[in-house]
Write a protein that holds these residues in place. Sequence first.
Motif, PDB file in Angstrom:
ATOM      1  N   UNK A  33      27.793  34.092  46.612  1.00  0.00           N
ATOM      2  CA  UNK A  33      27.626  33.567  47.975  1.00  0.00           C
ATOM      3  C   UNK A  33      28.833  33.931  48.831  1.00  0.00           C
ATOM      4  N   UNK A  34      30.026  33.760  48.304  1.00  0.00           N
ATOM      5  CA  UNK A  34      31.246  34.034  49.062  1.00  0.00           C
ATOM      6  C   UNK A  34      31.444  35.528  49.301  1.00  0.00           C
ATOM      7  N   UNK A  35      30.805  36.377  48.499  1.00  0.00           N
ATOM      8  CA  UNK A  35      30.868  37.817  48.719  1.00  0.00           C
ATOM      9  C   UNK A  35      30.279  38.174  50.082  1.00  0.00           C
ATOM     10  N   UNK A  36      29.358  37.373  50.566  1.00  0.00           N
ATOM     11  CA  UNK A  36      28.780  37.601  51.879  1.00  0.00           C
ATOM     12  C   UNK A  36      29.786  37.506  53.014  1.00  0.00           C
ATOM     13  N   UNK A  37      30.908  36.863  52.787  1.00  0.00           N
ATOM     14  CA  UNK A  37      31.938  36.737  53.818  1.00  0.00           C
ATOM     15  C   UNK A  37      32.929  37.893  53.778  1.00  0.00           C
ATOM     16  N   UNK A  38      32.991  38.603  52.664  1.00  0.00           N
ATOM     17  CA  UNK A  38      34.052  39.582  52.495  1.00  0.00           C
ATOM     18  C   UNK A  38      33.588  40.964  52.050  1.00  0.00           C
ATOM     19  N   UNK A  39      32.399  41.085  51.480  1.00  0.00           N
ATOM     20  CA  UNK A  39      31.892  42.346  50.941  1.00  0.00           C
ATOM     21  C   UNK A  39      32.769  42.904  49.820  1.00  0.00           C
ATOM     22  N   UNK A  40      33.525  42.053  49.172  1.00  0.00           N
ATOM     23  CA  UNK A  40      34.412  42.486  48.107  1.00  0.00           C
ATOM     24  C   UNK A  40      34.403  41.408  47.033  1.00  0.00           C
ATOM     25  N   UNK A  41      33.926  41.747  45.856  1.00  0.00           N
ATOM     26  CA  UNK A  41      33.783  40.762  44.795  1.00  0.00           C
ATOM     27  C   UNK A  41      35.126  40.193  44.347  1.00  0.00           C
ATOM     28  N   UNK A  42      36.126  41.033  44.243  1.00  0.00           N
ATOM     29  CA  UNK A  42      37.431  40.545  43.795  1.00  0.00           C
ATOM     30  C   UNK A  42      37.992  39.535  44.787  1.00  0.00           C
ATOM     31  N   UNK A  43      37.821  39.806  46.055  1.00  0.00           N
ATOM     32  CA  UNK A  43      38.292  38.863  47.071  1.00  0.00           C
ATOM     33  C   UNK A  43      37.437  37.592  47.055  1.00  0.00           C
ATOM     34  N   UNK A  44      36.136  37.742  46.837  1.00  0.00           N
ATOM     35  CA  UNK A  44      35.259  36.577  46.740  1.00  0.00           C
ATOM     36  C   UNK A  44      35.658  35.713  45.543  1.00  0.00           C
ATOM     37  N   UNK A  45      36.060  36.342  44.445  1.00  0.00           N
ATOM     38  CA  UNK A  45      36.540  35.583  43.291  1.00  0.00           C
ATOM     39  C   UNK A  45      37.816  34.822  43.642  1.00  0.00           C
ATOM     40  N   UNK A  46      38.667  35.455  44.442  1.00  0.00           N
ATOM     41  CA  UNK A  46      39.882  34.781  44.907  1.00  0.00           C
ATOM     42  C   UNK A  46      39.515  33.550  45.740  1.00  0.00           C
ATOM     43  N   UNK A  47      38.514  33.695  46.599  1.00  0.00           N
ATOM     44  CA  UNK A  47      38.038  32.568  47.405  1.00  0.00           C
ATOM     45  C   UNK A  47      37.465  31.476  46.503  1.00  0.00           C
ATOM     46  N   UNK A  48      36.683  31.872  45.501  1.00  0.00           N
ATOM     47  CA  UNK A  48      36.098  30.893  44.582  1.00  0.00           C
ATOM     48  C   UNK A  48      37.206  30.140  43.835  1.00  0.00           C
ATOM     49  N   UNK A  49      38.256  30.863  43.443  1.00  0.00           N
ATOM     50  CA  UNK A  49      39.395  30.206  42.798  1.00  0.00           C
ATOM     51  C   UNK A  49      39.998  29.152  43.718  1.00  0.00           C
ATOM     52  N   UNK A  50      40.131  29.493  44.988  1.00  0.00           N
ATOM     53  CA  UNK A  50      40.672  28.541  45.963  1.00  0.00           C
ATOM     54  C   UNK A  50      39.787  27.302  46.083  1.00  0.00           C
ATOM     55  N   UNK A  51      38.469  27.520  46.064  1.00  0.00           N
ATOM     56  CA  UNK A  51      37.536  26.401  46.168  1.00  0.00           C
ATOM     57  C   UNK A  51      37.708  25.469  44.968  1.00  0.00           C
ATOM     58  N   UNK A  52      37.730  26.037  43.771  1.00  0.00           N
ATOM     59  CA  UNK A  52      37.876  25.202  42.578  1.00  0.00           C
ATOM     60  C   UNK A  52      39.271  24.581  42.502  1.00  0.00           C
ATOM     61  N   UNK A  53      40.275  25.299  42.977  1.00  0.00           N
ATOM     62  CA  UNK A  53      41.623  24.728  43.039  1.00  0.00           C
ATOM     63  C   UNK A  53      41.643  23.537  43.992  1.00  0.00           C
ATOM     64  N   UNK A  54      40.937  23.668  45.105  1.00  0.00           N
ATOM     65  CA  UNK A  54      40.844  22.567  46.068  1.00  0.00           C
ATOM     66  C   UNK A  54      40.176  21.358  45.407  1.00  0.00           C
ATOM     67  N   UNK A  55      39.100  21.595  44.656  1.00  0.00           N
ATOM     68  CA  UNK A  55      38.441  20.492  43.944  1.00  0.00           C
ATOM     69  C   UNK A  55      39.392  19.851  42.941  1.00  0.00           C
ATOM     70  N   UNK A  56      40.129  20.684  42.226  1.00  0.00           N
ATOM     71  CA  UNK A  56      40.996  20.199  41.162  1.00  0.00           C
ATOM     72  C   UNK A  56      42.191  19.427  41.723  1.00  0.00           C
TER      73      UNK A  56
END
Length: 184
Positions: A33-56
Motif C-alpha cells: 500500500x505504501x509503495x503507492x506513495x513512493x514507487x519504490x519498495x525499499x522506501x516503502x519498507x522504510x515507511x512501514x518500519x516507521x509505522x510499526x516503530x510509531x506503534x511500538x
Amino acid sequence: MDNGASSYRRFLDGDRNSFTELVTEYWDGLTLYLTGFTDNTAEAEEFAEEVFLKLYADKPDYSGKSSFKTWLYAVGRNTVLNMLRKRRKLREAPLDDFYDVSDREDIEKNHIQDQNKRQLYSAMEKLCGDYRQVLYLVYFENFGVAETAEIMHKNERQISNLLYRAKAALKKKLEKEGFEYEEL
C-alpha cells in the motif's frame, strides 16, 4: 474484535510477542500500500518500519471504531504523508537513487499469488497515486468504500467517484496493453 486488534491490545498489556504477530500479519500488505506513495519498495519498507516503530514507541490509541487493519493503514498513510512533507521542507535528495527496486518482485510474489492480480498490479503502477491507492485498497486489501474513505481522508461519494474513474483508467491501460480480462 479482529485478530490485529487483539494482538495490539495484548502488546499494550505488555506481551511483546504479539507485536511480532502484528508485523508478520500486516507487513507485506502495508508495504505494498505504501509503495503507492513512493514507487519504490525499499522506501516503502522504510515507511512501514516507521509505522510499526510509531506503534511500538508511541502506542497510539486504537478506538475500535473501525477494523484494526483500516486503522493501521490510516496510520500508515498519515505517517508517510508527514514524512514526505518533512522531506520536501528539508529538500533531501530522493532515496530512489540509493535503493534497488528488485525487492518489489519478492513482496509481490509473496503477497499477490494470482497471475491476473500481478498483471493488474503492474498496470496499476502506471496510474496516478490516488487511482492506485483506491484500487489497491478496494480490490487487493478488500476494504469497503467506507473504510477506504476513512483511510484516504475522503468521503464515501469521493471514493465512489474516484473508484469509477480509476477503473476506467485501468481498463483503458489494460486494453492498450492487450490484456484480456473478464470484468473490472
